[in-house]
Design a protein around this motif. Structure first.
Motif, short mmCIF file in Angstrom:
data_model
loop_
_atom_site.label_atom_id
_atom_site.label_comp_id
_atom_site.label_asym_id
_atom_site.label_seq_id
_atom_site.Cartn_x
_atom_site.Cartn_y
_atom_site.Cartn_z
N LEU A 57 58.13 144.72 2.04
CA LEU A 57 58.29 143.27 2.11
C LEU A 57 59.60 142.91 2.79
O LEU A 57 59.65 141.97 3.60
N GLU A 58 60.66 143.66 2.51
CA GLU A 58 61.95 143.41 3.17
C GLU A 58 61.84 143.63 4.66
O GLU A 58 62.39 142.84 5.46
N GLU A 59 61.16 144.68 5.06
CA GLU A 59 61.00 144.97 6.49
C GLU A 59 60.16 143.89 7.17
O GLU A 59 60.44 143.48 8.30
N ARG A 60 59.15 143.43 6.48
CA ARG A 60 58.28 142.39 7.04
C ARG A 60 59.05 141.08 7.22
O ARG A 60 58.90 140.38 8.24
N LEU A 61 59.89 140.73 6.24
CA LEU A 61 60.63 139.47 6.30
C LEU A 61 61.93 139.58 7.09
O LEU A 61 62.49 138.57 7.51
N GLY A 62 62.41 140.80 7.27
CA GLY A 62 63.66 141.00 8.01
C GLY A 62 64.89 140.62 7.23
O GLY A 62 65.93 140.30 7.82
N SER A 65 58.31 154.87 -7.33
CA SER A 65 58.23 155.00 -5.87
C SER A 65 57.28 153.95 -5.29
O SER A 65 57.52 153.45 -4.18
N ALA A 66 56.23 153.60 -6.02
CA ALA A 66 55.31 152.56 -5.55
C ALA A 66 56.01 151.21 -5.51
O ALA A 66 55.83 150.43 -4.57
N VAL A 67 56.83 150.92 -6.54
CA VAL A 67 57.60 149.68 -6.55
C VAL A 67 58.58 149.66 -5.40
O VAL A 67 58.72 148.66 -4.68
N SER A 68 59.28 150.78 -5.20
CA SER A 68 60.25 150.87 -4.12
C SER A 68 59.59 150.64 -2.77
O SER A 68 60.14 149.95 -1.90
N GLN A 69 58.40 151.19 -2.59
CA GLN A 69 57.69 151.03 -1.32
C GLN A 69 57.29 149.58 -1.10
O GLN A 69 57.41 149.04 0.02
N ARG A 70 56.82 148.92 -2.16
CA ARG A 70 56.43 147.51 -2.03
C ARG A 70 57.63 146.65 -1.65
O ARG A 70 57.52 145.77 -0.77
N VAL A 71 58.74 146.88 -2.31
CA VAL A 71 59.94 146.08 -2.03
C VAL A 71 60.42 146.34 -0.60
O VAL A 71 60.73 145.40 0.15
N LYS A 72 60.45 147.61 -0.21
CA LYS A 72 60.92 147.97 1.13
C LYS A 72 60.03 147.38 2.21
O LYS A 72 60.52 146.84 3.22
N PRO A 96 51.49 141.05 -4.64
CA PRO A 96 51.86 142.26 -5.38
C PRO A 96 53.29 142.72 -5.06
O PRO A 96 54.04 143.11 -5.96
N SER A 97 53.68 142.64 -3.78
CA SER A 97 55.04 143.04 -3.41
C SER A 97 56.06 142.03 -3.92
O SER A 97 57.15 142.40 -4.38
N MET A 98 55.72 140.75 -3.86
CA MET A 98 56.63 139.73 -4.36
C MET A 98 56.82 139.86 -5.87
O MET A 98 57.92 139.67 -6.40
N ARG A 99 55.74 140.19 -6.57
CA ARG A 99 55.85 140.40 -8.02
C ARG A 99 56.74 141.61 -8.31
O ARG A 99 57.50 141.60 -9.30
#
Length: 301
Positions: free
Chosen positions: A40-45, A31-38, A5-8
């Motif tokens: 995933l970015e934090e998880r991947l670094g 805001s939900a899209v922004s949260q998903r992207v953020k 879902p975050s990758m999509r």
């Protein structure tokens, strides 16, 4: 576990250029899209999306987008065979295929291929345009799954299919020829005659000069990033330029354009390179590209 879902969400932000449009496509809030992207970015670094107008994917983000592109193709194929797997009431998201081609192919035969493909496919197409000597870089960076290119050597992980030869003529209007080449085309007269150049990557004029005169040389030039504009600029006497035979043959036959040196065209062999992992699922697009190219281009490479 892969967070699809975050990758999509990342892929749709990159595709649409904004969090708002991605949210509309996913039927969620921005805001939900922004949260998903953020998250995933934090998880991947790593940063996946460059926030701006429009938003764009980073290099890592582009690789993620291409993965989601292939996932989308696999899901489309799976749901076609097993439609009951799709969630009831779920909205079908059409997959967008990212491809690259050179401007002259786009302005002559490539859209015929896309048209034929779109009649029998549910896929959408996002066409990137670059010089035929540089479209391979889009493949190398993972920005596209397939490209029309002048490179016969396959990019790592790609399959290559010869398409044919796109012939160019060095052309100018009769008035331009009288003004700048009253005694014929020589190194001296060509050095004073304004040319037309697509952009800084465009080397067709230089290659023709080398072929026709046997030397490298500079010349004054107008800059015009438009295939159709090249023809119009040549017809109006703005400058001389390398125009595809497919666009100027009627003008040449009618005398509205003249070859700078008759009988010295420039032939550019073209190839279709496809990511090997997606090649089977892109077989329909490949068939349409090969068919359209071989109907329009000269011979086989």
């Amino acid at each position: 576990m892969i967070d699809y879902p975050s990758m999509r969400a990342v892929a749709l932000v990159a595709q649409t250029g904004s969090f708002e449009k991605a949210a509309a496509a996913l039927f969620v809030t921005p805001s939900a899209v922004s949260q998903r992207v953020k998250q995933l970015e934090e998880r991947l670094g790593v940063v996946l999306i460059v926030r701006g107008t429009p938003c764009t994917a980073t290099e890592k983000g582009e690789w993620l987008c291409r993965h989601m592109e292939q996932v989308g193709m696999l899901e489309t194929e799976l749901f076609r065979q097993l439609p009951t797997l799709a969630e009831e009431g779920a909205t079908h998201t059409r997959v967008t295929l990212n491809v690259a081609t050179n401007a002259d192919s786009l302005g002559t035969w490539f859209l015929d291929a896309v048209s034929a493909f779109s009649r029998t496919s549910d896929f959408l197409v996002n066409i990137a345009v670059d010089d035929q000597d540089h479209t391979v870089e889009w493949l190398q960076r993972g920005k596209v799954l397939a490209a029309v290119t002048a490179h016969a050597k396959p990019v790592q992980g790609c399959r290559v299919t010869p398409l044919g030869i796109l012939r160019f003529h060095a052309t100018a209007s009769p008035d331009f020829m009288r003004r700048f080449f009253p005694d014929g085309v020589t190194a001296t007269s060509l050095a004073a005659a304004p040319g037309i150049t697509f952009n800084q990557k465009d080397r067709l004029q230089n290659r023709w000069i080398k072929s026709a005169l046997g030397r490298d040389m500079s010349y004054p030039t107008h800059w015009l990033p438009s295939t159709d504009g090249f023809v119009k600029a040549s017809l109006s006497g703005i400058g001389w330029g390398m125009n595809p035979n497919l666009l100027v043959k009627d003008h040449l036959e009618a005398g509205r354009l003249l070859e700078l040196i008759p009988g010295i065209p420039l032939d550019i062999p073209l190839y279709w390179q496809v990511n090997r992992m997606a090649a089977d699922r892109l077989s329909g697009l490949t068939a349409s590209v090969v068919s359209a190219a071989r109907a329009a281009l000269l011979g086989e490479v």
